[in-house]
Every structure is written in structure tokens, then in C-alpha cells.
Design an enzyme around this catalytic site. Structure first.
Site, PDB file in Angstrom:
ATOM      1  N   GLU B  87      12.940  -3.132   4.176  1.00  0.00           N
ATOM      2  CA  GLU B  87      13.538  -2.266   5.476  1.00  0.00           C
ATOM      3  C   GLU B  87      14.279  -2.846   6.259  1.00  0.00           C
ATOM      4  OE1 GLU B  87       9.965  -1.875   8.371  1.00  0.00           O
ATOM      5  OE2 GLU B  87      11.628  -3.383   9.055  1.00  0.00           O
ATOM      6  N   CYS B 119       6.499  -1.858   4.430  1.00  0.00           N
ATOM      7  CA  CYS B 119       6.289  -3.025   3.645  1.00  0.00           C
ATOM      8  C   CYS B 119       6.137  -3.151   2.253  1.00  0.00           C
ATOM      9  CB  CYS B 119       5.245  -3.794   4.675  1.00  0.00           C
ATOM     10  SG  CYS B 119       5.508  -3.863   6.182  1.00  0.00           S
ATOM     11  N   HIS B 243      -1.316  -7.284   1.416  1.00  0.00           N
ATOM     12  CA  HIS B 243      -0.271  -7.211   2.665  1.00  0.00           C
ATOM     13  C   HIS B 243      -0.758  -7.826   3.792  1.00  0.00           C
ATOM     14  CE1 HIS B 243       3.056  -6.200   4.852  1.00  0.00           C
ATOM     15  NE2 HIS B 243       2.514  -5.506   5.661  1.00  0.00           N
TER      16      HIS B 243
END
Lengths: 130, 359
Positions: B87, B119, B243
Site C-alpha cells: 500500500e 495489508c 496478519h
């Protein structure tokens, strides 16, 4: 740096491409059309090594425009073997840590940028190997 | 035209890159009058990585990719696809992947694209690269997750947004595979929990809405569906990686499904790495591969705001022992004695947070 000039240097700055004289075996980085050693004009492609040792260095404290944010920074001549010495910045090191003979490796880094909106030039910088 | 029937695909090389600079939670909290102990306890964060002024998503992606190729023993010319998920691509228009492909020598006969999905952009690149190998379209594909993410000054994100990259080379030659991919699953909905509009420097988020309906729903949904598809339970895995937007979320999402702390900690890097966004779960996977034993099963589940998760079930092969020390290990980079702690002023300068005179 203009975009065409940046683009022309990519094989050397991105992939460390060099030329080996077919006549005398001298490795030229960046490649040349004529070998300065024997005036040979035929070469085979090769690469310089991505590790070496600092032969000498200086610390830039009053940097030119485009590099002021990085000051103080080191510029060194690095011996990468095969008789090749390259001039490059040394990153990830404090000026007082630098020493002649320091082992380094070449990492891919941003070298300069044509302002906030221009092309970003990438290439190699030496970083210490501990 | 494809290359015929593919038996099994998997990871043939992997690499991670973590920059040297760090900043501690206390240093950021001091500037904003925040309570460092409560951030450290609440988010389970101690410090985060910071890119140098000459590092960005592309430079870290290149270094991670070079390590992946080195471990695989594969030349860049054989790489048929390069996908960089991030990103924080340095350009709004111009791919990061072309620079990476050029640097590793994959040009010109190569497919290239940049991915973006908050993400989980990194795991998307992995998903697609592996899919192309599986279809027989390419011999090797490279999927990279890399970010130099920004958190607005004083925002909770500033304590976590960090920098790092992971690269995975996928192939189908059985003798080269170090981790076979046995199952995948993707799970996603339109959930606006975190975003950055065009021309905005910093992202915005919906505070606690980023938790239960976003991170947890999608991470859990993907994990559960993946384990059901695989016919496996948490106890079947040696390691699991989720994550890592902070230290707390990945630990909790694992524990609540019945994974033990021991299964989670190997890939749980965020307490001292921060949130490397697209690099987060992929870098966690590299830390696991650094120590995993042949025959062990690994589950990886990414998460990207917006929102969705990609899940993978890997089985480690004997080849891992031959390749893992061909490039720097992830924990060695994270815990390096070359770490340099920055004060907030230097950090702000490195991250371009200071408004300067235009020349």
C-alpha cells in the site's frame, strides 16, 4: 537525473553488469566500447561481485542539493575483486565506524530523486557486513 | 499454452528484508503525551522498524527477492511473473514490479503487476503467482509483500506502522519445493475499516470497528473455512501465522481458535517489528520456514482492510534444511545487534513528516 539517463544505467546500477575483455581479460565496470588496457573491442558479459572491501572513503558533511537530508554520509571506493573498484555511498553506518578494509556488501537503494514528482533513481550502495 | 499436468506446487525459495532502524513505543508516546505502558500492554508492541531515507517498498522488495532466488538457486531469467503487493508503492502511476523484475534480471519475458488490498496485497501476489505456476503457464512466479507504511503523527497507527518485505518464489519441480501448498482459501466482504483516499498522505481507520467485524471476522472466517477444506484442526499444525496489525490481534485470533501460544510465537514478530502491512504475515511465514522441520504443517492467514483474508496450508519438505541458511534468517535481521534506535526527530525526517521549504 533525467529518465533516459536513469534508464541507460539500469543494467549496471541494478544488476552490476560488466564487460570482460576477450583479449586481455580485464573486467570493465561500467562496460566500455574499447578496453583501456589493450584497446580490444570484443567483450563478454559478466557481473561484478556484490561484496568487497572499503579501499578509502570520505564523509560528506556539506551535501549537494538532493542529498542534504542524508548528511553526514560516507562515499567510498570499494574493491569488489577482479581488479574492479567502484565509487558509491556507504549506508547503514556511522561515520566513526568506517574503516579502510571494512567488509561491505552492495544493497539495492534509492540513490537520488528528481524532486518530489520526478523519477526515482535506484542503484547500489555499500553496507557494512559484521 | 500451458506446460501440462502439474503435480504439486509450492515455495521453492523465500527471503525477508527488515531495515536496520527502529523506534521505541516510549519515544513516540513521549512526543504526543501518551501513556507508553498502556500502549505497550494494550497493543503488545515494544518497538517498530523504520526505513532509512534511501529505502522504500521497491528497495526492500528487491533485497527480499534476491534472497528468495538465492535460496531457490534459480536465475532471474526463469521467473515468469513478478507481483509486488503494497500500500506504499513509491509511484502512484508506474509499477514497482518492473523495477524489481529489472533488478533480478527477469525482464523482458515476464508478466508483472502491482497489487493493492491494504495489508493483504502481499498474499494476493503469492496467490496469483502460485496459481500461474499451478496452471502451467509459467515455470516460476514471484510473489512479494512489502511496505513502508505511514501512520499519522499521534495516531494509534503511528506506534505500529513499520517497514519490511518478504518474497516467495513458487515452482512445481518436486525436488526444489521446500513447502508444498496443499490448500488455499480466500474470504472477503466489503468492510470499510481502514482506507486512504487518493492524494491523502495518511490512512484513516474506523477505530474499534477495525477489530471484531473486520480483522477477527475475516481472519476467523478464512481460517475456519480453510481448516474445513483441509479436514484439519489446530492441533494438526506445528505453526500458524496471522496478519499482525499489532501484537494483540494475532495472538488473540489464534488462541480463540484453539491454537496454543507455542504454535503462534515463531511467526509472531509484531511486538518488536511492528505492522509491516503487506509484509506482515508473509514475513512471519519466512521466520517459520527458518526453523520449521520437514513434515510439519503450517497455516498462514493474511488480512487486508477493506476487507479480506487469504489462507494457505503448507507442508514443509526435506529440502528446507538445504536452503534455509543460503540467505539471512528473519529473526537474525529482527534481533540484529546492528539495530539503530532513532529519536522522534530523526524518525520524522526519515519518514517525510516534516514540511520543508520547496525548491
Amino acid at each position: 537525473m533525467s529518465s533516459p539517463r536513469n534508464w541507460r544505467g539500469m543494467p549496471q546500477r541494478y544488476r552490476l553488469e560488466a564487460a570482460k575483455c576477450k583479449k586481455c581479460g580485464k573486467v570493465l565496470f561500467p562496460p566500455r566500447l574499447v578496453c583501456p588496457e589493450c584497446h580490444g573491442r570484443e567483450f563478454e558479459p559478466t557481473h561484478i561481485g556484490n561484496t568487497g572491501k572499503v579501499e578509502t572513503f570520505t564523509v560528506i558533511r556539506v551535501a549537494p542539493s538532493g542529498f542534504t537530508d542524508q548528511a553526514p554520509y560516507a562515499v567510498a571506493i570499494v574493491n569488489v575483486g577482479d581488479g574492479v573498484r567502484i565509487l558509491c555511498q556507504v549506508a547503514d553506518v556511522e561515520p566513526e565506524e568506517l574503516a579502510i578494509g571494512m567488509p561491505v556488501k552492495l544493497e539495492f537503494r534509492k540513490v537520488q530523486s528528481d524532486g518530489e514528482s520526478g523519477v526515482i533513481s535506484y542503484g547500489y550502495k555499500a553496507v557494512p557486513v559484521f | 499454452m500451458g506446460r501440462g499436468q502439474i503435480d504439486r506446487v509450492g515455495i521453492v525459495g523465500y527471503g525477508a528484508y527488515i531495515p536496520r532502524n527502529r523506534i521505541k513505543v516510549e519515544e513516540i508516546a513521549k512526543v504526543w503525551g501518551a501513556d507508553a505502558p498502556s500502549y505497550k500492554k494494550g497493543l503488545m508492541l515494544q518497538e517498530k522498524s523504520v526505513p532509512g531515507p534511501d529505502q522504500d517498498t521497491i528497495t526492500m522488495a528487491v533485497e527480499a527477492a534476491r534472497y528468495a532466488l538465492k535460496r531457490a538457486g534459480v536465475g532471474g531469467q526463469k521467473v515468469g511473473a513478478v507481483y509486488v503487493g503494497s500500500e506504499s508503492h513509491p509511484y502512484a502511476v508506474k509499477p514497482s514490479g518492473t523495477t524489481v523484475a529489472e533488478a533480478i534480471g527477469a525482464v523482458p519475458d515476464c508478466h508483472c503487476a502491482d497489487f493493492e488490498f491494504a495489508c493483504k496485497a502481499g498474499s494476493e501476489g503469492m496467490f496469483v503467482a502460485m496459481g500461474l505456476v499451478k496452471s502451467g503457464e509459467i515455470e516460476y512466479g514471484l510473489g512479494i509483500g512489502a511496505d513502508t507504511s505511514q501512520g499519522a503523527p499521534g495516531d494509534a497507527l503511528e506506534y505500529s506502522a513499520s517497514a519490511g518485505a518478504a518474497a516467495f518464489l513458487f515452482g512445481d519441480k518436486q525436488e526444489q519445493i521446500i513447502a508444498e501448498c496443499h490448500f488455499t482459501h480466500s474470504y472477503m466482504t466489503d468492510t470499510p475499516d481502514f482506507w486512504r483516499r487518493e492524494y491523502q498522505f495518511y490512512p484513516r481507520h474506523a477505530s474499534r470497528f477495525t477489530g471484531e467485524p473486520a480483522y477477527f471476522k475475516h481472519s476467523l472466517g478464512c481460517s475456519q473455512a480453510l481448516m474445513k477444506k483441509a479436514g484439519m484442526k489446530p492441533k494438526d499444525f506445528a505453526h500458524v501465522v496471522f496478519h499482525q496489525p499489532n501484537g494483540k490481534f494475532p495472538m488473540n485470533v489464534g488462541l480463540m481458535q484453539g491454537f496454543t501460544r507455542e504454535q503462534i510465537v515463531t511467526g509472531w514478530l509484531s511486538p518488536t517489528l511492528g505492522n509491516t502491512y503487506s509484509g506482515a504475515s508473509p514475513i512471519g511465514l519466512t521466520a517459520i520456514l527458518d526453523v520449521a522441520k520437514p513434515g510439519e504443517w503450517i497455516m498462514m492467514v493474511s488480512y487486508g482492510s477493506g476487507a479480506g483474508s487469504d489462507g494457505f496450508v503448507w507442508k514443509v519438505t526435506e529440502r528446507i534444511n538445504a536452503v534455509r541458511d543460503l540467505a539471512p534468517r528473519t529473526r537474525a535481521q529482527l534481533d540484529s545487534n546492528r539495530k539503530k534506535y532513532l529519536d522522534y526527530g530523526t524518525y520524522a525526517k526519515f519518514r517525510g513528516k516534516i514540511k520543508k521549504l520547496a525548491h
